[in-house]
Design an enzyme around this catalytic site. Structure first.
Site, PDB file in Angstrom:
ATOM      1  CG  ASP A  30      -2.768   1.495  10.513  1.00  0.00           C
ATOM      2  OD1 ASP A  30      -3.878   2.039  10.557  1.00  0.00           O
ATOM      3  OD2 ASP A  30      -1.695   2.112  10.460  1.00  0.00           O
ATOM      4  CD  GLU A  48      19.498  11.115 -14.494  1.00  0.00           C
ATOM      5  OE1 GLU A  48      18.875  11.329 -13.437  1.00  0.00           O
ATOM      6  OE2 GLU A  48      20.075  11.979 -15.157  1.00  0.00           O
TER       7      GLU A  48
HETATM    8  C1  9D3 Z   1      20.575   2.242 -14.770  1.00  0.00           C
HETATM    9  C2  9D3 Z   1      19.429   1.433 -15.240  1.00  0.00           C
HETATM   10  N1  9D3 Z   1      18.231   2.128 -15.030  1.00  0.00           N
HETATM   11  C3  9D3 Z   1      17.800   3.034 -16.080  1.00  0.00           C
HETATM   12  C4  9D3 Z   1      17.656   2.395 -17.406  1.00  0.00           C
HETATM   13  C5  9D3 Z   1      17.207   1.391 -14.410  1.00  0.00           C
HETATM   14  C6  9D3 Z   1      16.250   2.288 -13.736  1.00  0.00           C
HETATM   15  C7  9D3 Z   1      16.692   3.273 -12.885  1.00  0.00           C
HETATM   16  C8  9D3 Z   1      15.778   4.108 -12.263  1.00  0.00           C
HETATM   17  C9  9D3 Z   1      14.898   2.139 -13.958  1.00  0.00           C
HETATM   18  C10 9D3 Z   1      13.994   2.982 -13.321  1.00  0.00           C
HETATM   19  C11 9D3 Z   1      14.438   3.972 -12.499  1.00  0.00           C
HETATM   20  C12 9D3 Z   1      13.488   4.861 -11.838  1.00  0.00           C
HETATM   21  N2  9D3 Z   1      12.908   4.257 -10.659  1.00  0.00           N
HETATM   22  C13 9D3 Z   1      13.239   4.652  -9.436  1.00  0.00           C
HETATM   23  O1  9D3 Z   1      14.066   5.540  -9.314  1.00  0.00           O
HETATM   24  C14 9D3 Z   1      12.637   4.026  -8.291  1.00  0.00           C
HETATM   25  C15 9D3 Z   1      11.745   2.915  -8.183  1.00  0.00           C
HETATM   26  C16 9D3 Z   1      11.151   2.048  -9.158  1.00  0.00           C
HETATM   27  O2  9D3 Z   1      11.342   2.158 -10.371  1.00  0.00           O
HETATM   28  N3  9D3 Z   1      10.333   1.044  -8.717  1.00  0.00           N
HETATM   29  C17 9D3 Z   1      10.048   0.852  -7.398  1.00  0.00           C
HETATM   30  N4  9D3 Z   1      10.576   1.627  -6.461  1.00  0.00           N
HETATM   31  C18 9D3 Z   1      11.404   2.642  -6.863  1.00  0.00           C
HETATM   32  S1  9D3 Z   1      12.162   3.707  -5.838  1.00  0.00           S
HETATM   33  C19 9D3 Z   1      12.921   4.522  -7.042  1.00  0.00           C
END
Ligand code: 9D3
Length: 250
Positions: A169, A116
């Site tokens: 590390d 979201e």
């Molecule tokens: C509002 C548009 N989004 C939903 C269609 C884009 C979107 C939001 C949240 C796509 C993926 C996500 C879930 N990902 C994370 O919350 C997230 C994340 C990631 O996807 N990649 C790398 N680091 C992180 S940290 C949190």
């Protein structure tokens, strides 16, 4: 250190926090944690945590009220000002340097959404750090929070034994690790380098150091740019650079 994890999916964390080094770290009181289900802080009839985006479009957006109230509630339980970390694909990339910085704090709050968006006012008026774990798409922030917790907690005083001290590390000294070998000396005809069985510790240290430089040059030359080099390392790198050109013409 105390960590509050705002998530709608606390069960995702249990295997990670209740195993191995992170479990022992809690038993040693190096840190404590608590899950906060921000749905418990909703003030609407159906306990909704998200809503449609203003301006239209696909997907839902996490509404600010329950997240602000949950963060403010856990903030009031502690004396010191927390770092409020938003997990998001749009955040800056989490690094070992960031882990070292967060390991100095007394109180961390992680906010995890699940595929979201976040209402922008959460970013603007609540969050201190917006972080990603890298350029790939996850289903939510929970795995990101677990990665960051693992990297931070292992740096807390007393968590690692002396023989696996965090100061040795890769990434802390700026070079990748040298190759490692254990018994047998001959496995299917593939043998351990003689130098490692020579008992000459000066030679062994030099071999390992060279292998670290070579491996870093071959795999992660970007790391060499952020690190000052000794004369010896520069000499090795010059040689490796020349070898690379030797191979250019086949
Ligand atoms: C509002 C548009 N989004 C939903 C269609 C884009 C979107 C939001 C949240 C796509 C993926 C996500 C879930 N990902 C994370 O919350 C997230 C994340 C990631 O996807 N990649 C790398 N680091 C992180 S940290 C949190």
């Amino acid at each position: 250190m105390h960590i509050d994890v705002l998530t709608l999916f606390p069960e995702m964390f249990e295997g990670v926090l209740q195993s191995s080094i992170l479990k022992r770290a809690q038993e040693q009181s190096a840190f404590s944690y608590q899950y906060v289900n921000f749905r418990d802080y909703t003030e609407n009839k159906h306990n909704k945590v998200d809503d449609y985006p203003y301006g239209g479009g696909a997907g839902l957006v996490l509404t600010p009220q329950p997240i602000f109230d949950a963060v403010e509630h856990v903030q009031q339980q502690r004396a010191s000002k927390p770092r409020v970390i938003l997990l998001s694909p749009q955040g800056s990339t989490f690094t070992q340097q960031k882990a070292e910085e967060l390991a100095e704090e007394d109180h961390l709050i992680f906010i995890c959404g699940h595929y979201e968006g976040y209402d922008e006012r959460i970013r603007q008026h609540l969050v201190t750090d917006e972080l990603s774990i890298g350029d790939y798409v996850l289903t939510g922030g929970e795995l990101g929070a677990m990665v960051m917790m693992d990297a931070v907690i292992r740096l807390l005083p007393g968590v690692l034994g002396n023989d696996q001290s965090a100061s040795l590390d890769s990434f802390s000294n700026g070079l990748l690790e040298h190759p490692h070998y254990t018994r047998p000396a001959d496995f299917r005809g593939w043998t351990v380098p003689d130098v490692l069985r020579s008992g000459n510790h000066a030679k062994i240290d030099e071999w390992r150091h060279y292998q670290s430089v070579k491996r870093t040059f071959e795999r992660r030359s970007d790391l060499l740019l952020n690190r000052s080099l000794t004369e010896q390392e520069n000499e090795w790198l010059q040689k490796l650079e020349n070898h690379k050109h030797d191979l250019d013409d086949g």
